[in-house]
Design an enzyme around this catalytic site. Structure first.
Site, PDB file in Angstrom:
ATOM      1  N   GLU A 282       0.834  -1.227   0.000  1.00 43.42           N
ATOM      2  CA  GLU A 282       0.000   0.000   0.000  1.00 43.42           C
ATOM      3  C   GLU A 282       0.855   1.258   0.000  1.00 43.42           C
ATOM      4  O   GLU A 282       0.766   2.076   0.919  1.00 43.42           O
ATOM      5  CB  GLU A 282      -0.868   0.037   1.267  1.00 43.42           C
ATOM      6  CG  GLU A 282      -1.778  -1.131   1.499  1.00 43.42           C
ATOM      7  CD  GLU A 282      -2.381  -1.126   2.917  1.00 43.42           C
ATOM      8  OE1 GLU A 282      -2.013  -0.276   3.745  1.00 43.42           O
ATOM      9  OE2 GLU A 282      -3.219  -1.990   3.181  1.00 43.42           O
ATOM     10  N   PRO A 283       1.696   1.474  -0.994  1.00 41.28           N
ATOM     11  CA  PRO A 283       2.554   2.661  -0.963  1.00 41.28           C
ATOM     12  C   PRO A 283       1.802   3.936  -1.319  1.00 41.28           C
ATOM     13  O   PRO A 283       0.901   3.915  -2.155  1.00 41.28           O
ATOM     14  CB  PRO A 283       3.612   2.353  -2.033  1.00 41.28           C
ATOM     15  CG  PRO A 283       2.935   1.434  -2.979  1.00 41.28           C
ATOM     16  CD  PRO A 283       1.886   0.673  -2.209  1.00 41.28           C
ATOM     17  N   ARG A 285       3.499   7.627  -0.387  1.00 41.41           N
ATOM     18  CA  ARG A 285       4.568   8.615  -0.568  1.00 41.41           C
ATOM     19  C   ARG A 285       5.534   8.247  -1.697  1.00 41.41           C
ATOM     20  O   ARG A 285       5.871   9.082  -2.534  1.00 41.41           O
ATOM     21  CB  ARG A 285       5.357   8.705   0.748  1.00 41.41           C
ATOM     22  CG  ARG A 285       6.392   9.801   0.766  1.00 41.41           C
ATOM     23  CD  ARG A 285       7.322   9.646   1.978  1.00 41.41           C
ATOM     24  NE  ARG A 285       6.632   9.391   3.204  1.00 41.41           N
ATOM     25  CZ  ARG A 285       6.244  10.323   4.086  1.00 41.41           C
ATOM     26  NH1 ARG A 285       6.524  11.573   3.857  1.00 41.41           N
ATOM     27  NH2 ARG A 285       5.614   9.981   5.198  1.00 41.41           N
ATOM     28  N   ARG A 321       3.830  19.861   6.177  1.00 42.67           N
ATOM     29  CA  ARG A 321       4.802  18.880   6.689  1.00 42.67           C
ATOM     30  C   ARG A 321       5.915  19.506   7.548  1.00 42.67           C
ATOM     31  O   ARG A 321       6.235  18.954   8.594  1.00 42.67           O
ATOM     32  CB  ARG A 321       5.406  18.045   5.558  1.00 42.67           C
ATOM     33  CG  ARG A 321       4.350  17.274   4.747  1.00 42.67           C
ATOM     34  CD  ARG A 321       4.944  16.181   3.872  1.00 42.67           C
ATOM     35  NE  ARG A 321       5.470  15.117   4.674  1.00 42.67           N
ATOM     36  CZ  ARG A 321       6.747  14.914   4.912  1.00 42.67           C
ATOM     37  NH1 ARG A 321       7.650  15.708   4.383  1.00 42.67           N
ATOM     38  NH2 ARG A 321       7.138  13.937   5.680  1.00 42.67           N
ATOM     39  N   TYR A 325       5.877  17.989  11.205  1.00 42.54           N
ATOM     40  CA  TYR A 325       6.870  16.930  11.481  1.00 42.54           C
ATOM     41  C   TYR A 325       8.302  17.446  11.438  1.00 42.54           C
ATOM     42  O   TYR A 325       9.231  16.662  11.333  1.00 42.54           O
ATOM     43  CB  TYR A 325       6.763  15.798  10.443  1.00 42.54           C
ATOM     44  CG  TYR A 325       5.357  15.387  10.085  1.00 42.54           C
ATOM     45  CD1 TYR A 325       4.576  14.679  10.999  1.00 42.54           C
ATOM     46  CD2 TYR A 325       4.814  15.683   8.841  1.00 42.54           C
ATOM     47  CE1 TYR A 325       3.294  14.297  10.668  1.00 42.54           C
ATOM     48  CE2 TYR A 325       3.530  15.304   8.507  1.00 42.54           C
ATOM     49  CZ  TYR A 325       2.771  14.615   9.429  1.00 42.54           C
ATOM     50  OH  TYR A 325       1.503  14.239   9.103  1.00 42.54           O
ATOM     51  N   CYS A 351      -0.134  33.512  10.521  1.00 44.94           N
ATOM     52  CA  CYS A 351       0.230  34.158  11.780  1.00 44.94           C
ATOM     53  C   CYS A 351       0.605  33.154  12.864  1.00 44.94           C
ATOM     54  O   CYS A 351      -0.098  33.005  13.866  1.00 44.94           O
ATOM     55  CB  CYS A 351      -0.935  35.026  12.248  1.00 44.94           C
ATOM     56  SG  CYS A 351      -1.309  36.247  11.008  1.00 44.94           S
ATOM     57  N   TYR A 379       1.208  14.070   0.789  1.00 49.52           N
ATOM     58  CA  TYR A 379       0.843  14.629   2.089  1.00 49.52           C
ATOM     59  C   TYR A 379       1.012  16.148   2.136  1.00 49.52           C
ATOM     60  O   TYR A 379       1.396  16.698   3.161  1.00 49.52           O
ATOM     61  CB  TYR A 379       1.641  13.949   3.213  1.00 49.52           C
ATOM     62  CG  TYR A 379       1.446  12.453   3.233  1.00 49.52           C
ATOM     63  CD1 TYR A 379       0.206  11.897   3.523  1.00 49.52           C
ATOM     64  CD2 TYR A 379       2.495  11.586   2.932  1.00 49.52           C
ATOM     65  CE1 TYR A 379       0.013  10.523   3.524  1.00 49.52           C
ATOM     66  CE2 TYR A 379       2.318  10.212   2.921  1.00 49.52           C
ATOM     67  CZ  TYR A 379       1.064   9.693   3.215  1.00 49.52           C
ATOM     68  OH  TYR A 379       0.889   8.326   3.207  1.00 49.52           O
TER      69      TYR A 379
HETATM   70  N1  LLP Z   1      -1.349   2.107   4.545  1.00 51.09           N
HETATM   71  C1  LLP Z   1      -1.752   2.598   5.734  1.00 51.09           C
HETATM   72  C2  LLP Z   1      -2.657   1.809   6.555  1.00 51.09           C
HETATM   73  C3  LLP Z   1      -1.303   3.864   6.168  1.00 51.09           C
HETATM   74  O1  LLP Z   1      -1.688   4.328   7.343  1.00 51.09           O
HETATM   75  C4  LLP Z   1      -0.434   4.611   5.330  1.00 51.09           C
HETATM   76  C5  LLP Z   1       0.042   5.933   5.743  1.00 51.09           C
HETATM   77  C6  LLP Z   1      -0.049   4.062   4.091  1.00 51.09           C
HETATM   78  C7  LLP Z   1      -0.522   2.806   3.730  1.00 51.09           C
HETATM   79  C8  LLP Z   1       0.857   4.785   3.132  1.00 51.09           C
HETATM   80  O2  LLP Z   1       2.115   4.967   3.676  1.00 51.09           O
HETATM   81  P1  LLP Z   1       3.290   5.622   2.809  1.00 51.09           P
HETATM   82  O3  LLP Z   1       3.712   4.632   1.735  1.00 51.09           O
HETATM   83  O4  LLP Z   1       2.781   6.864   2.224  1.00 51.09           O
HETATM   84  O5  LLP Z   1       4.378   5.871   3.802  1.00 51.09           O
HETATM   85  N2  LLP Z   1       1.277  12.751   6.772  1.00 51.09           N
HETATM   86  C9  LLP Z   1       2.509  12.038   7.054  1.00 51.09           C
HETATM   87  C10 LLP Z   1       2.443  10.593   6.625  1.00 51.09           C
HETATM   88  C11 LLP Z   1       1.297   9.843   7.271  1.00 51.09           C
HETATM   89  C12 LLP Z   1       1.236   8.412   6.829  1.00 51.09           C
HETATM   90  C13 LLP Z   1       0.014   7.760   7.365  1.00 51.09           C
HETATM   91  N3  LLP Z   1      -0.219   6.437   6.890  1.00 51.09           N
HETATM   92  C14 LLP Z   1       3.678  12.751   6.381  1.00 51.09           C
HETATM   93  O6  LLP Z   1       3.465  13.765   5.729  1.00 51.09           O
HETATM   94  O7  LLP Z   1       4.822  12.342   6.534  1.00 51.09           O
END
Ligand code: LLP
Length: 425
Positions: A282-283, A285, A321, A325, A351, A379
């Site tokens: 489930e990618p 990012r 972001r 973070y 602000c 994101y």
């Molecule tokens: N599957 C599930 C159940 C998830 O919770 C997430 C991300 C993904 C897949 C996708 O993960 P990725 O491949 O994108 O790492 N807003 C944060 C990132 C939050 C990720 C939440 N879950 C940021 O900007 O770094």
């Protein structure tokens, strides 16, 4: 600095897939999100090629960027999807995606969302607690439908990432403790309106080392063998979640890719004899982050006593972001120039002192010049808000010099309309 292939200087101008970012800003205004079609395509191909020797389903995580044109691109390249709300399902349905190719994750699915997803024929619910399973079972019974499920297991692994995006530790709210999972699997197998399909985990996001993924593969494998032994049933798929990190530093950070991930993890599942399972991933990012660039205009340069500030027209409501973070995004001027370089904090107009985009950056800029903030494809627009009553950015997609507007700039009317409608009642 090592710019991605789709982003290059032609003469003194920074271009994306051959189109000058300055010319896009002139046509569409700033701040502006610009995406590279080719970059998304290549990222998906990289996953598909890495997994050719195994049954695999690539489910793009919609939350990373839910723009309909991006979802359509993913669909066209054969992706399934991972969603976390019924709103994300509606987006997919709007572009004709079959719910069967969708997995539904999330720790707090409402009864309404479960009902809608069941009626739509969702491919699999990734269930995160016993309480959720019981609600799902009763809704399925009421509708006379069978809910396909996986249990999301929390393997208690430190993904070595920012605490807010680490999800596989036992003190995180996510998943079912791996020590309790067997009992819940046995209960699920006995439920008449539940069909157990597989097992699921997601240990975090922006993971840049293979070790946490490998530990998760060992924990899941042992658990699958135990579940299958105690239940006498077999699981059809392993959903390994997302989490693969990207290089936010334009060439200076270690970057792991889908091939390395696959080569590290698949032999572990094979060693446990789990070769018959379909591998879901489930990618989010790693598919879209590097495709996106935010183009912003320098409003003012300000020399304060201890710092120089470069005040730009994009802010934390558009690119949350850094504020959320302390994330690093590479920033550079869209034109090579001879202005003297200075060190600036790049900040937005909101602000709050938390409204910064980059700290201590060396930039050769003057007011009205444009800056490119890199790796903003994931994101950013999906997390944007209207804080300070700031309309959301316009978004464009570039494909081999062709430019397509994929989201109109929000207007102030768009923001005010729902409230004005209430005043008018
Ligand atoms: N599957 C599930 C159940 C998830 O919770 C997430 C991300 C993904 C897949 C996708 O993960 P990725 O491949 O994108 O790492 N807003 C944060 C990132 C939050 C990720 C939440 N879950 C940021 O900007 O770094």
């Amino acid at each position: 600095m090592n710019l991605p292939a789709h982003l290059q200087f032609l003469g003194d101008q920074l271009t994306l897939e051959g189109v000058s970012l300055d010319s896009l800003a002139k046509t569409y205004g700033t701040p502006l999100m610009v995406y590279s079609h080719t970059s998304i395509q290549q990222a998906i191909h990289e996953y598909q090629q890495a997994f050719t020797r195994h049954k695999m389903r690539l489910c793009y995580a919609v939350k990373a960027n839910s723009n309909l044109s991006i979802l359509k691109l993913c669909q066209g390249l054969g992706c399934g999807f991972d969603i976390v709300s019924i709103g994300e399902l509606k987006r997919l349905q709007a572009i004709g995606v079959s719910a069967q190719t969708v997995v539904f994750s999330g720790v707090g699915k409402t009864a309404l969302e479960m009902r809608e997803a069941l009626k739509a024929g969702i491919g699999c619910f990734n269930v995160e607690s016993e309480a959720e399973l019981l609600v799902l079972q009763s809704i399925a019974q009421e509708l006379g439908l069978v809910a396909k499920i996986s249990l999301r297991v929390n393997p208690d692994i430190d993904a070595q990432t920012h605490p807010y995006i680490s999800t596989g530790l036992k003190n995180n709210k996510f998943g079912i403790a791996h020590t309790l999972a067997i009992d819940l699997y046995l209960k699920a197998f006995a439920m008449p309106y539940i069909q157990v399909m597989g097992i699921d985990c997601h240990i975090g996001s922006q993971i840049t080392e293979l070790a946490p993924f490998m530990s998760a593969a060992h924990t899941l494998s042992k658990l699958i063998l135990q579940i299958e032994k105690e239940s006498g049933q077999s699981l059809q798929h392993i959903d390994f979640g997302g989490g693969l990190g990207i290089d936010y530093y334009a060439g200076t950070a270690v970057d792991i890719n889908p091939t390395e991930l696959f080569s590290a993890v698949l032999p572990i599942f094979q060693d446990y004899g789990l070769t018959d399972k379909t591998f879901f991933i489930e990618p989010g990012r790693s598919i879209v982050a590097n495709s996106g660039v935010c183009v912003t205009q320098v409003l003012y340069l300000k020399e304060a006593e201890e710092k120089n500030f470069c005040i730009v027209d994009v802010a934390m409501n558009d690119l949350p972001r850094p504020a959320m973070y302390q994330a690093y995004h590479h920033i550079l001027a869209t034109r090579k120039s001879l202005w003297p370089a200075k060190t600036y904090d790049v900040v937005g107009p909101v602000c709050e002192s938390g409204d910064w985009l980059g700290r201590d950056r060396h930039l050769n800029v003057q007011p009205q010049n444009l800056l490119a903030i890199l790796s903003t494809g994931a994101y950013c627009s999906s997390m944007a808000s209207n804080y300070n009553t700031r309309p959301r950015m316009a978004e464009v997609m570039v494909h081999q010099s062709q430019v397509q507007l994929i989201r109109h700039r929000e207007s102030l009317d768009d923001i005010l309309r729902p409230e004005l409608a209430c005043l008018a009642q």
